[in-house]
Design an enzyme around this catalytic site. Structure first.
Site, short mmCIF file in Angstrom:
data_model
loop_
_atom_site.label_atom_id
_atom_site.label_comp_id
_atom_site.label_asym_id
_atom_site.label_seq_id
_atom_site.Cartn_x
_atom_site.Cartn_y
_atom_site.Cartn_z
N VAL A 23 0.86 -1.19 0.00
CA VAL A 23 0.00 0.00 0.00
C VAL A 23 0.89 1.24 0.00
O VAL A 23 1.83 1.34 0.79
CB VAL A 23 -0.91 0.02 1.25
N ALA A 68 4.59 4.13 2.75
CA ALA A 68 4.07 2.89 2.16
C ALA A 68 4.30 1.76 3.15
O ALA A 68 5.01 1.92 4.15
CB ALA A 68 4.80 2.60 0.86
N LYS A 69 3.71 0.64 2.91
CA LYS A 69 3.95 -0.53 3.76
C LYS A 69 3.51 -1.76 2.98
O LYS A 69 2.65 -1.68 2.11
CB LYS A 69 3.12 -0.43 5.05
N GLY A 70 4.12 -2.90 3.31
CA GLY A 70 3.74 -4.15 2.66
C GLY A 70 3.61 -5.25 3.68
O GLY A 70 4.10 -5.13 4.80
#
Ligand code: NAD
Length: 420
Positions: A64, A109-111
């Site tokens: 995201v 962001a992050k995953g």
């Protein structure tokens, strides 16, 4: 890496709620508020991995990008069975604020992949990582979005991602991830960066409340990357660290603990508990000890409405992400306890990640002294910017950090305008 603590009660709603509160305080343009309430881009991937026994398992992952208004997305990748899209959204939004507070040219962001990596073999973990990297390849890259380690991912996982993306592009792309081993373009000082950044902020904070670090008493919860290093750096600064803990419990010695010796003991026995010369103490009681500086460096939601009024520290430096609930915040503020909020206090990690990326892009590497000097500059300046807002608007340090961060993102967004 940390295992997740308590039930994550809709963290995404909590993150949006924080933004709403700050928007109101700073009178944020409602159009900008609407934009920032939603992540800009979300990618969910369901992908097959061949397991060692020949079975095919399908895993779900996300990446995201909440905002890329101030620069490429930046944020870790988490491997955990509880990963879900809402959590990744919240973490991505918090990254936007963290990079903005310290003024580094990134968005947030992050995953995450829904998986218990402890149940995978090394080969399975590598195949899963390479396939996930391939799936999100379309949205990551040194100029688009740069992942890093988070819960249960590490420099080895970053190496596999870097290699996978490099194979796709046909040349080595070091700058696609940070938190890499030194041999692959990692940065000196990255391992200590979170705790080191936290110490720089504490050094400024103590001056504001007239405390001398040399005469101070500290308590650290969590004894991993952030907590152990914070404990020995605090001692180096002259603070007496009287209690530390890990998931098995805590230890106390009013005369002070030697973090290096405790770490050696933990490496031999698996825990800090039982360290010679110390008394046992629970993780709950540890938080309520009389001390000057309390460093929560383990899990989220440990300071809550139930124990906030019993906290006796003068400063809480949040090395961990989200250790304090909003209800606890109000109580601590009422009791005049200075909170150094996570998006400021633990931003040293992402700041040195930024340095790693800069070094990779330039193919020119810095000494440890250069890394720490620049880190010190950024952390101290950020502290003072937040402190100024805290004084000017009479809001606590957390709200002040949010006001600063949201203001910076809003300014970038406004200047760029809305395309087309
Ligand atoms: P880590 O896994 O290295 O260490 C975590 C420590 O917490 C371990 O000692 C573990 O035993 C302890 N712990 C686990 N459950 C506990 C409990 N119930 N009570 C007390 N201690 C407990 O993790 P880390 O990298 O040090 O991360 C710690 C916190 O700092 C997390 O919130 C993380 O998000 C945050 N953080 C870390 C970094 C970084 O660069 N490492 C950067 C930003 C934020």
């Amino acid at each position: 890496m940390v295992t997740k603590a308590k039930e994550k009660t809709n963290v995404w709603q909590m993150a949006q709620g924080q933004l709403d509160q700050v928007a109101e305080i700073m009178n944020l343009d409602p159009n900008i508020h609407r934009i920032l309430r939603k992540p800009a881009r979300e990618l969910t991937v369901n992908f097959p991995v061949i397991m060692d026994d020949g079975r095919v398992e399908v895993f779900t992952g996300h990446r995201v990008q909440h905002s890329t208004h101030r620069g490429p997305g930046k944020g870790g990748i988490r491997y955990h069975p509880d990963v879900d899209l809402d959590e990744v959204r919240a973490l991505a939004m918090w990254m936007t604020w963290k990079t903005a507070v310290v003024g580094i040219p990134y968005g947030g962001a992050k995953g995450g992949v829904v998986v218990d990596p402890k149940k995978l073999s090394m080969r399975e973990l590598e195949r899963l990582t390479r396939r996930y990297a391939t799936e999100i390849n379309i949205i990551i890259g040194p100029e688009k979005d740069i992942p890093a380690p988070d819960v249960y991912t590490n420099p080895q996982v970053m190496s596999w991602i870097m290699d996978t993306i490099s194979m796709d592009r046909g040349y080595t792309v070091s700058g696609v991830v940070t938190g890499k081993p030194l041999a692959l373009g990692g940065s000196l000082g990255r391992n200590e960066a979170t705790a080191q950044g936290c110490i720089y902020v504490i050094q400024e904070a103590v001056q504001k409340i007239g405390l001398d670090l040399e005469d101070s008493v500290s308590v650290v919860q969590g004894f991993g990357n952030a907590g152990y290093i914070a404990a020995y750096l605090l001692k180096e600064q002259g603070s007496k660290v009287i209690a530390v803990s890990d998931s098995k419990g805590g230890i106390i010695n009013e005369k002070g603990l030697d973090a290096h010796a405790v770490s050696k003991y933990k490496a031999e026995t698996g825990s800090v508990v039982g360290f010679p010369g110390s008394e046992p103490i629970s993780n709950e009681a540890l938080l309520e000890l009389k001390c000057d500086i309390l460093v929560p460096a383990a899990l989220e939601n440990v300071i809550t409405r139930d124990n906030a009024s019993k906290i006796k520290a003068k400063i809480i430096a949040e090395a961990a992400n989200g250790p304090t609930t909003p209800e606890a915040d109000a109580i601590l503020t009422e009791n005049n306890i200075m909170i150094l909020p996570d998006i400021l206090a633990n931003a040293g990690g992402v700041t040195v990640s930024y340095f790693e990326w800069v070094q990779d892009l330039a193919n020119f590497f810095w000494s440890l002294g250069q890394v720490n000097e620049r880190l010190s500059c950024i952390m101290k300046e950020s502290f003072h910017s937040v402190y100024e807002i805290h004084k000017k608007y009479n809001v606590n340090m957390r709200l002040a950090a949010y006001v600063l961060a949201v203001g910076r993102v809003a300014e970038a967004l406004k200047l760029r305008g809305i395309y087309p």
